[in-house]
Design a protein around this motif. Sequence first.
Motif, PDB file in Angstrom:
ATOM      1  N   TYR A 193       0.833  -1.211   0.000  1.00  0.00           N
ATOM      2  CA  TYR A 193       0.000   0.000   0.000  1.00  0.00           C
ATOM      3  C   TYR A 193       0.866   1.259   0.000  1.00  0.00           C
ATOM      4  O   TYR A 193       0.636   2.192  -0.783  1.00  0.00           O
ATOM      5  N   GLN A 217       3.838   1.769  -1.028  1.00  0.00           N
ATOM      6  CA  GLN A 217       4.652   1.971  -2.227  1.00  0.00           C
ATOM      7  C   GLN A 217       3.827   2.055  -3.507  1.00  0.00           C
ATOM      8  O   GLN A 217       4.378   2.095  -4.603  1.00  0.00           O
ATOM      9  N   SER A 218       2.515   2.092  -3.378  1.00  0.00           N
ATOM     10  CA  SER A 218       1.662   2.124  -4.570  1.00  0.00           C
ATOM     11  C   SER A 218       1.049   3.499  -4.762  1.00  0.00           C
ATOM     12  O   SER A 218       0.974   4.307  -3.839  1.00  0.00           O
ATOM     13  N   MET A 219       0.615   3.750  -5.976  1.00  0.00           N
ATOM     14  CA  MET A 219      -0.058   5.005  -6.297  1.00  0.00           C
ATOM     15  C   MET A 219      -1.031   4.746  -7.441  1.00  0.00           C
ATOM     16  O   MET A 219      -0.837   3.846  -8.262  1.00  0.00           O
ATOM     17  N   SER A 256      -2.793   5.479 -10.932  1.00  0.00           N
ATOM     18  CA  SER A 256      -2.367   6.065 -12.201  1.00  0.00           C
ATOM     19  C   SER A 256      -3.122   7.359 -12.470  1.00  0.00           C
ATOM     20  O   SER A 256      -4.158   7.644 -11.865  1.00  0.00           O
ATOM     21  N   GLU A 257      -2.606   8.145 -13.403  1.00  0.00           N
ATOM     22  CA  GLU A 257      -3.247   9.417 -13.741  1.00  0.00           C
ATOM     23  C   GLU A 257      -4.680   9.217 -14.213  1.00  0.00           C
ATOM     24  O   GLU A 257      -5.553  10.053 -13.992  1.00  0.00           O
ATOM     25  N   ILE A 272      -3.238   0.641 -10.580  1.00  0.00           N
ATOM     26  CA  ILE A 272      -2.308   0.914  -9.484  1.00  0.00           C
ATOM     27  C   ILE A 272      -0.885   0.720  -9.999  1.00  0.00           C
ATOM     28  O   ILE A 272      -0.576  -0.278 -10.669  1.00  0.00           O
ATOM     29  N   ARG A 308       5.978   2.377  -6.984  1.00  0.00           N
ATOM     30  CA  ARG A 308       7.201   3.170  -7.055  1.00  0.00           C
ATOM     31  C   ARG A 308       8.403   2.231  -7.110  1.00  0.00           C
ATOM     32  O   ARG A 308       8.356   1.112  -6.591  1.00  0.00           O
ATOM     33  N   ASP A 341      13.612   4.620  -3.737  1.00  0.00           N
ATOM     34  CA  ASP A 341      12.988   5.350  -2.629  1.00  0.00           C
ATOM     35  C   ASP A 341      13.994   5.383  -1.475  1.00  0.00           C
ATOM     36  O   ASP A 341      14.022   4.489  -0.631  1.00  0.00           O
TER      37      ASP A 341
END
Length: 347
Positions: free
Chosen positions: A170, A172-174, A176-177, A182, A185, A190
């Motif tokens: 969770y 390390q995730s983001m 998408s635009e 998902i 990174r 990092d």
Amino acid sequence: MIPIENIYFLLCYAWDKLEQRHLIKAGVSGQKSIYELLASILVRELPTLWKKGYFKNYTEQNQYIQGIRGKVHISPSLAIGAFEKGMAYCEFDEFSENILANQILKSSLVRLLKVSTLSEKIHQNLHTELRRLHYIQEISLHEALFRQAFAQCHRNTTYTFLLHICELLYAQSMVSEQGESILFRDFEQDDRKMAGLFEAFVRNFYKIELKSAKVFRERLQWKLTGTEPQYLPKMQTDISLILNDGKKLIIDTKYYARTLNTYFSSEKIHTENLYQLFAYLKNQPDEQAEGILLYPTVKQSLSLSYTSEQHQIRIETINLAQPWEKIHEDLLEIVTKNLPQIPYSFD
């Protein structure tokens, strides 16, 4: 680059879950990234929970029910005429599997389904496990929930290990635009995450492997006098280590893209790191304590030694890209050897 398997070992030590090291050899090795490896382990271990029975706990329920159970709330019951229908708005505890830890597991699986870079096999396994968790509520994840979940099942080794995996995935995730998938990174890029992992790994490594030694984080008091000490900054070591012969080591871990600074084409030790370690040594009670600055090897290995009064100060590197057995051996050697003086400049 650190091999995926070694990052996994670092995580096992950092999470104090050394018994889970074997999982990497149990049919889940060979993944393309640490995230794929962790996702593979997650879906591989969940069936074990399903066979044993998911963790249960008492959860507070507030709802309209037929009859009366627990504490009856009069006002909401009267508001809809519940009593005339043989119902009441009640507050009661229910022993259930629909608890926070299981909600986090399910919600993490749902997020992983949105990661297109995971293999088709992992996606199939995710769907299988989600079908088993159909009666568990899906929730929106945030950092504070993980702390609550760890407290809820802190005695269950398997659960806490899987929650650690979910928490890292969770964090390390983001999204998408486009908001439809998902993305992860780059873990090794990092620096903040890797620095925290490196510190926790080294500290727990020595706790586990040096059973006769005392390994701890030490809160130090400034050897300064004054009228308003509350303005002095907090001082706490990364790792204080007392060996069974009474020898004390203070280890300060650092994780940089470059072990040394470059100043006018000359390589130098990071000044602020040295100052920090020097402050630790001068503000703790053992006049013969030894200080070590420990870095991961980048382009070159270092093993430097200096003396200040009765304190020995060393700069060491550990190669995290080498086979795990050699990492184990080198870390133990770092805290047991005595190095000769090596001329080197701090300027």
